[in-house]
Design an enzyme around this catalytic site. Structure first.
Site, PDB file in Angstrom:
ATOM      1  N   CYS A 225       0.883  -1.178   0.000  1.00  0.00           N
ATOM      2  CA  CYS A 225       0.000   0.000   0.000  1.00  0.00           C
ATOM      3  C   CYS A 225       0.917   1.223   0.000  1.00  0.00           C
ATOM      4  CB  CYS A 225      -0.855  -0.045   1.259  1.00  0.00           C
ATOM      5  SG  CYS A 225      -1.524   1.512   1.833  1.00  0.00           S
TER       6      CYS A 225
ATOM      7  N   CYS B 179       1.032   3.384   3.165  1.00  0.00           N
ATOM      8  CA  CYS B 179       1.630   2.663   4.305  1.00  0.00           C
ATOM      9  C   CYS B 179       3.125   2.505   4.089  1.00  0.00           C
ATOM     10  CB  CYS B 179       1.007   1.283   4.458  1.00  0.00           C
ATOM     11  SG  CYS B 179      -0.792   1.275   4.428  1.00  0.00           S
TER      12      CYS B 179
HETATM   13  P1  FAD Z   1      -1.889  -6.525  12.494  1.00  0.00           P
HETATM   14  O1  FAD Z   1      -1.695  -5.134  12.962  1.00  0.00           O
HETATM   15  O2  FAD Z   1      -1.602  -6.828  11.066  1.00  0.00           O
HETATM   16  O3  FAD Z   1      -0.993  -7.467  13.423  1.00  0.00           O
HETATM   17  C1  FAD Z   1      -0.662  -8.826  13.060  1.00  0.00           C
HETATM   18  C2  FAD Z   1      -0.449  -9.640  14.338  1.00  0.00           C
HETATM   19  O4  FAD Z   1       0.667  -9.099  15.050  1.00  0.00           O
HETATM   20  C3  FAD Z   1      -1.628  -9.525  15.315  1.00  0.00           C
HETATM   21  O5  FAD Z   1      -2.563 -10.509  15.069  1.00  0.00           O
HETATM   22  C4  FAD Z   1      -0.962  -9.670  16.662  1.00  0.00           C
HETATM   23  O6  FAD Z   1      -0.787 -11.043  16.997  1.00  0.00           O
HETATM   24  C5  FAD Z   1       0.416  -9.085  16.459  1.00  0.00           C
HETATM   25  N1  FAD Z   1       0.506  -7.694  16.924  1.00  0.00           N
HETATM   26  C6  FAD Z   1      -0.296  -6.647  16.631  1.00  0.00           C
HETATM   27  N2  FAD Z   1       0.170  -5.526  17.180  1.00  0.00           N
HETATM   28  C7  FAD Z   1       1.296  -5.850  17.840  1.00  0.00           C
HETATM   29  C8  FAD Z   1       2.239  -5.115  18.608  1.00  0.00           C
HETATM   30  N3  FAD Z   1       2.144  -3.794  18.778  1.00  0.00           N
HETATM   31  N4  FAD Z   1       3.253  -5.802  19.174  1.00  0.00           N
HETATM   32  C9  FAD Z   1       3.407  -7.128  19.004  1.00  0.00           C
HETATM   33  N5  FAD Z   1       2.562  -7.878  18.260  1.00  0.00           N
HETATM   34  C10 FAD Z   1       1.515  -7.252  17.685  1.00  0.00           C
HETATM   35  N6  FAD Z   1      -2.858  -0.002   7.621  1.00  0.00           N
HETATM   36  C11 FAD Z   1      -3.543   1.155   7.547  1.00  0.00           C
HETATM   37  O7  FAD Z   1      -4.764   1.118   7.538  1.00  0.00           O
HETATM   38  N7  FAD Z   1      -2.900   2.367   7.515  1.00  0.00           N
HETATM   39  C12 FAD Z   1      -1.553   2.470   7.551  1.00  0.00           C
HETATM   40  O8  FAD Z   1      -0.986   3.565   7.495  1.00  0.00           O
HETATM   41  C13 FAD Z   1      -0.785   1.257   7.623  1.00  0.00           C
HETATM   42  N8  FAD Z   1       0.551   1.282   7.635  1.00  0.00           N
HETATM   43  C14 FAD Z   1       1.246   0.115   7.659  1.00  0.00           C
HETATM   44  C15 FAD Z   1       2.638   0.149   7.646  1.00  0.00           C
HETATM   45  C16 FAD Z   1       3.353  -1.033   7.645  1.00  0.00           C
HETATM   46  C17 FAD Z   1       4.858  -0.961   7.622  1.00  0.00           C
HETATM   47  C18 FAD Z   1       2.678  -2.289   7.651  1.00  0.00           C
HETATM   48  C19 FAD Z   1       3.459  -3.577   7.628  1.00  0.00           C
HETATM   49  C20 FAD Z   1       1.310  -2.330   7.674  1.00  0.00           C
HETATM   50  C21 FAD Z   1       0.573  -1.145   7.681  1.00  0.00           C
HETATM   51  N9  FAD Z   1      -0.824  -1.159   7.717  1.00  0.00           N
HETATM   52  C22 FAD Z   1      -1.510   0.014   7.658  1.00  0.00           C
HETATM   53  C23 FAD Z   1      -1.547  -2.404   7.961  1.00  0.00           C
HETATM   54  C24 FAD Z   1      -1.829  -2.556   9.487  1.00  0.00           C
HETATM   55  O9  FAD Z   1      -0.631  -2.428  10.229  1.00  0.00           O
HETATM   56  C25 FAD Z   1      -2.426  -3.934   9.828  1.00  0.00           C
HETATM   57  O10 FAD Z   1      -1.571  -4.943   9.368  1.00  0.00           O
HETATM   58  C26 FAD Z   1      -3.825  -4.154   9.269  1.00  0.00           C
HETATM   59  O11 FAD Z   1      -4.673  -3.120   9.717  1.00  0.00           O
HETATM   60  C27 FAD Z   1      -4.406  -5.503   9.738  1.00  0.00           C
HETATM   61  O12 FAD Z   1      -4.485  -5.499  11.140  1.00  0.00           O
HETATM   62  P2  FAD Z   1      -4.712  -6.772  12.047  1.00  0.00           P
HETATM   63  O13 FAD Z   1      -5.719  -6.417  13.066  1.00  0.00           O
HETATM   64  O14 FAD Z   1      -4.970  -7.944  11.176  1.00  0.00           O
HETATM   65  O15 FAD Z   1      -3.336  -6.997  12.844  1.00  0.00           O
END
Ligand code: FAD
Length: 400
Positions: A326, A329
């Site tokens: 994205c 992101c």
């Molecule tokens: P995710 O946030 O994808 O987390 C994956 C797993 O990691 C979780 O199930 C949990 O087990 C673990 N986890 C979660 N948080 C933590 C933590 N703080 N410490 C340790 N473990 C953890 N999305 C946007 O909408 N806007 C953005 O600007 C954006 N920027 C991004 C930048 C990067 C570099 C990346 C890699 C992703 C970005 N995303 C962004 C996507 C977002 O971070 C999430 O991946 C997405 O929203 C899906 O979220 P999720 O609830 O599935 O868990």
């Protein structure tokens, strides 16, 4: 959620939560104005380098992921690619060359060489919910956490996640490091590394929840439940946002004299330059009060050998950013990993002599200074958002 109001010392720092909270309003106000100044709002980056680890980078087609670059004519001439390549041509040749990016031995980051890539006006590209989610984001975060694997396997140290190898859905326990195993014998360096990554992840999540999109009405709103699920129900994640803030403040405090001597000219006239410097000085003075972190405790004695590994792992994290599908992101991911890498370099690579602006003019590139300040702004904004969420939670509790 009751745990989302931490108090007392922030682990592995010399600072406490109360100190960070007491300075954050002032810090955020100064940073918010500073990052709107021409010097800090334009960031040049090559966003379209190939992902070095896998071929299908799962591009996000959501309109919220799209960003627009600015025309180079809007950029002060001295920063433009041609002038820079004229000025820096010889220097670039000296660098450890890699296709499209490079690093010096002291860097924790693969940087753009400042002659490739477009300019972006960061004030026009808020970090917020984009809808980028699913197996692709899970793979990226897993790969990032796998870089926390110190001394276990050398397989991925240089090349990153091996292409073609499928990463398991769940994070293997060896990579997990939530607070309950603080005392399980892991070295300080590994714990610090995990806090940096997890804190960055928590800060990005906080921004997503703070500006969440109501898909029905098209309105942006703070989504309390999102914040509870992703951050507040894991108190250690919130604590790591504070930890990163202290780490960045300490780096800015150390590099303060150098930042004050940096050339901010040609950013829009003398008044702009003076204002930039005045706001920066305010940020540095706050950093001197709240950036209490003792970097000399890391990489001591037999742990000194871990520094190269730490650096390689973090460089790999900066390269994983090229796999983020994205655009918006990826942009913010690159800025923040560059900002943290710059802070790590300032803390762990540069001694007082190197930090002297008189003797070492070329210590940091413009892109590193811009990334460092914008990254601190991201974390400070996250702390301000946490405050908003606390108030919302209290209001909900009263209603119930
Ligand atoms: P995710 O946030 O994808 O987390 C994956 C797993 O990691 C979780 O199930 C949990 O087990 C673990 N986890 C979660 N948080 C933590 C933590 N703080 N410490 C340790 N473990 C953890 N999305 C946007 O909408 N806007 C953005 O600007 C954006 N920027 C991004 C930048 C990067 C570099 C990346 C890699 C992703 C970005 N995303 C962004 C996507 C977002 O971070 C999430 O991946 C997405 O929203 C899906 O979220 P999720 O609830 O599935 O868990």
């Amino acid at each position: 959620c009751s745990n989302s109001n931490p108090t007392g010392p922030i682990d592995t720092t010399l600072c406490d939560f109360e100190t960070v909270e007491s300075v954050n309003d002032d810090l955020f106000a100064n940073l918010h104005e500073l990052v709107a100044m021409p010097f800090f709002k334009f960031f040049q980056v090559d966003l379209y380098r190939e992902c070095p680890f896998w071929s299908d980078d799962g591009s996000c087609s959501s309109p919220s992921c799209a960003i627009t670059s600015v025309d180079e004519s809007q950029i002060p001439e001295r920063w433009r690619a041609k002038s820079l390549s004229k000025l820096e041509g010889s220097k670039i040749e000296e660098r450890h060359e890699l296709p499209g990016c490079y690093y010096r031995d002291s860097d924790f980051c693969f940087l753009d060489d400042n002659t490739d890539g477009d300019y972006y006006d960061l004030t026009l590209i808020p970090e917020r919910y984009t809808g980028y989610a699913g197996p692709d984001t899970a793979r990226i975060w897993r790969s990032i956490y796998e870089e926390n694997c110190f001394g276990l396997s050398e397989v991925n140290v240089i090349s990153g996640p091996t292409p073609g190898i499928s990463v398991p859905d769940e994070l293997p326990d060896a990579f997990k490091n939530e607070d309950n195993n603080e005392d399980d014998g892991q070295c300080l360096e590994k714990r610090v590394y995990y806090k940096v990554i997890s804190g960055l992840h928590a800060s990005i999540s906080t921004h997503i929840c703070q500006e969440y999109l109501n898909q029905t009405t098209g309105e942006w709103y703070p989504n309390l439940q999102c914040f509870i699920n992703r951050v507040a129900s894991h108190p250690e994640r919130l604590q790591y946002i504070y930890f990163n803030t202290v780490l960045l403040l300490r780096a800015i405090s150390r590099v303060g004299p150098y930042l004050q001597a940096f050339d901010y000219c040609s950013t829009g006239g003398h008044e702009d330059d003076a204002e930039t410097l005045a706001k920066l000085s305010n940020v540095i003075s706050i950093a001197q009060r709240a950036g209490q972190f003792d970097e000399t405790l890391l990489f001591r004695g037999e742990n000194a050998v871990l520094k190269e590994e730490f650096k390689e792992h973090f460089r790999n994290v900066t390269r994983i950013m090229d796999c983020v599908g994205c655009d918006k992101c990826r942009l913010w991911g690159k800025i923040q990993t560059t900002g943290i890498a710059t802070a790590l370099k300032i803390l762990f690579e540069l001694d007082e002599k190197a930090l002297d602006p008189e003797t070492n003019h070329n210590l940091l590139q413009r892109s590193e200074v811009v990334a460092l300040i914008n990254t601190l702004h991201r974390f400070s904004e996250s702390l301000a958002a946490v405050d908003t969420f606390r108030k919302m939670w209290r209001a909900t509790s009263v209603e119930e």
